[in-house]
Design an enzyme around this catalytic site. Structure first.
Site, PDB file in Angstrom:
ATOM      1  N   HIS A 172       0.815  -1.220   0.000  1.00  0.00           N
ATOM      2  CA  HIS A 172       0.000   0.000   0.000  1.00  0.00           C
ATOM      3  C   HIS A 172       0.848   1.269   0.000  1.00  0.00           C
ATOM      4  CE1 HIS A 172       0.494  -0.220   4.509  1.00  0.00           C
ATOM      5  NE2 HIS A 172       0.534   1.092   4.366  1.00  0.00           N
ATOM      6  N   ASP A 202       0.073  -7.653   1.454  1.00  0.00           N
ATOM      7  CA  ASP A 202       0.475  -6.246   1.588  1.00  0.00           C
ATOM      8  C   ASP A 202       2.000  -6.101   1.601  1.00  0.00           C
ATOM      9  OD1 ASP A 202       0.091  -3.518   1.733  1.00  0.00           O
ATOM     10  OD2 ASP A 202      -0.030  -3.482   3.924  1.00  0.00           O
ATOM     11  N   SER A 277       4.800   2.603   7.820  1.00  0.00           N
ATOM     12  CA  SER A 277       4.473   1.442   6.990  1.00  0.00           C
ATOM     13  C   SER A 277       5.656   1.041   6.121  1.00  0.00           C
ATOM     14  CB  SER A 277       3.273   1.763   6.100  1.00  0.00           C
ATOM     15  OG  SER A 277       2.102   1.914   6.860  1.00  0.00           O
TER      16      SER A 277
END
Length: 536
Positions: A172, A202, A277
């Site tokens: 993402h 992911d 992230s």
């Protein structure tokens, strides 16, 4: 300080020596002496030591006075200064030093910042006028058509796992990006090439044209335990590289927030925020044990509930992306649900463990291997299984074509099955069934249900495409056992106490034959099947 000593002259002299030693040993770094009466925080401790000195004489000399030889051998303990007002901090009471500085220096050079750009077309005024009648004819002659593009910029983190420029990050972070750049801690910036992405986990793999880069070694996330100390490294909010510390709070978490569904998160209270992230979660050996991915927060900032993808999952996905550019996942074609205490009792299980098979897809490896609806899976290739998400991940992480062993319970007896896994996404699977019955609508007062046979017309209406067998629920009596259990109109009852039902007579007979305090139902809801218990 208002302390009164009791005892003979000899003990009082000893106590005076103790008082002087206390002044020396407890002199504050600010220069204030205990004798001035202004410092109260150590009063109780001083009283206790004086009493002990008065009773035992040389106790303080034995425990607190360091010998000359010890002073010479320890650089941290030096001879006290003649100036009693200010004392060197090194002479204060020593505490154990806890620091992660050496570990941070080792880890930080391998964690990078990942910047992405996405181009989003914006409709021109002429395009808007064609879609909006109120703007038609406006500027059609004077304004030439043009395409306006909006640039969206994002920021995340990544981890160097190969000295030749291989970087792990989240899918993402770079999803839909037309340009990806990587900032190294040494201030160099590179344009990155996307080797491969895997939205279900992911994860994504990037490549930059660089060599001899510092790397993090992937550790074994399976050996982590709740309570193990970890450090999270990344670039939260784009403020710069940041290190936070915490523990592993839990393992095997499923949030349902990712792009796919193969979730086996490590939960940690180390602060993870937006921009973290793709960053590193490391253990105290400096090994990469997770890729920071998500946070759960009502405010958008860290509240101590962050999630990281385990390094063992990342290792498998990365290896396949580097080799083939895609991930090949095993498939068994089975649906499962967790075993509850009620289901354990209904299936005659001694313990509440394992996962209950509630669906077998036609033509699937599970069907070919002999697995049946109602089997309870306790183990997968020698490892115990207690959660549906756990076995789903184990199957997916096993290469297609692999023969695996399932340890099961069927009708109270142990069973071992060998199943050769297929590949997820290859081929189509359909499940068909036939049913019959033309009975009129009837009610079951025992459970509070109004049932009728499932016809093709009703199946199409309620979205039931996988079966034409069973009885469909037309109505549920409010406050009834069926209502309390969560049954709803449109649900299809396929079995009662493991007996297939297709007619109202079969349903009534199965309910009348049920002798327990609850009845076991096998239900289909919009194609998804599951077991449930209903109190009688």
């Amino acid at each position: 300080m208002g302390i009164t000593l009791f005892g003979n002259r000899k003990n009082i002299m000893r106590s005076n020596n103790c008082r002087r030693e206390i002044r020396r040993r407890f002199t504050l770094r600010t220069g204030e002496d205990l004798s001035n009466g202004r410092i109260k925080i150590l009063h109780s401790a001083a009283v206790l030591i004086l009493v002990l000195c008065g009773s035992h004489g040389s106790a303080i000399a034995q425990s607190n006075i360091v010998s000359k030889n010890e002073r010479r051998s320890s650089p941290a303990l030096t001879k006290p200064s003649k100036n009693r007002g200010v004392e060197n901090p090194a002479q204060s009471v020593l505490l154990p030093r806890v620091t992660y500085a050496d570990l941070v220096e080792k880890v930080v050079p391998s964690v990078v910042t990942v910047r992405s750009e996405r181009s989003t077309p914006i409709p021109s005024e002429s395009e808007l006028s064609r879609s909006d009648p109120t703007l038609q004819g406006r500027n059609e002659r004077t304004a030439p058509p043009r395409q306006t593009v909006q640039i969206e910029r994002g920021i995340g983190s990544g981890v160097i796992v190969d000295p030749n420029g291989i970087i792990l990050t989240n899918d993402h972070v770079i999803d839909g990006a037309s340009l990806v750049k990587v900032d190294l801690p040494d201030k160099r910036t590179f344009t990155a090439r996307v080797i491969g992405t895997d939205p279900p986990s992911d994860l994504a793999v990037l490549k930059i044209d660089a060599a001899n880069l510092p790397v993090l070694i992937l550790g074994n996330s399976d050996v982590l335990r709740a309570g193990d100390v970890v450090l999270a490294v990344g670039n939260p909010f784009g403020i710069g590289q940041t290190v936070t510390t915490g523990i592993i709070s839990a393992k095997g978490r499923q949030t349902g927030l990712s792009n796919g569904g193969f979730e086996d998160f490590l939960q940690t209270d180390a602060a993870i925020n937006q921009g973290n992230s793709g960053g590193a979660l490391v253990n105290l050996n400096g090994e990469l044990v997770g890729i920071n991915s998500e946070l759960l927060s009502p405010s958008g900032g860290s509240v101590g509930i962050g999630f990281a993808i385990p390094s063992n999952m990342a290792r498998s996905v990365m290896a396949q992306l580097l080799k083939d550019g895609k991930v090949h996942r095993g498939m068994m074609g089975v649906g499962t649900q967790n075993v509850t205490s009620d289901l354990a009792e209904a299936f005659g299980l001694k313990d509440v463990r394992g996962v209950l098979v509630d669906q077998i897809k036609q033509g699937s490896p599970a069907e070919a291997g002999g697995l049946k609806v109602g089997d309870v899976i306790l183990g997968f290739d020698g490892t115990s299984v207690n959660d549906g998400n756990e076995i789903r991940n184990k199957i997916a992480q096993t290469a297609p074509g692999t023969s695996v062993t399932l340890s099961c319970i069927r009708d109270g007896s142990p069973l071992s099955l060998r199943i050769v896994l297929g590949e997820m996404g290859i081929g189509t699977e359909t499940q068909t069934a036939s049913g019959s019955g033309d009975e009129t609508m009837s009610a079951s007062d025992k459970l509070g249900l109004l049932l009728q046979p499932l016809t093709p017309q009703i199946a199409a209406k309620i979205g039931e495409t996988n079966t034409l067998s069973g009885l469909v629920i037309d109505d549920v009596e409010t406050g009834s056992p069926a209502d309390d259990a969560g049954l709803a109109p449109g649900d299809v009852i396929l079995q009662i106490d493991r007996h297939p039902i297709n007619t109202l007579n079969e349903a009534e007979a199965a309910l009348n034959a049920s002798k327990g305090h609850s009845v076991l139902l096998f239900v289909s809801r919009q194609g998804q099947t599951y077991f449930m218990t209903v109190e009688q």
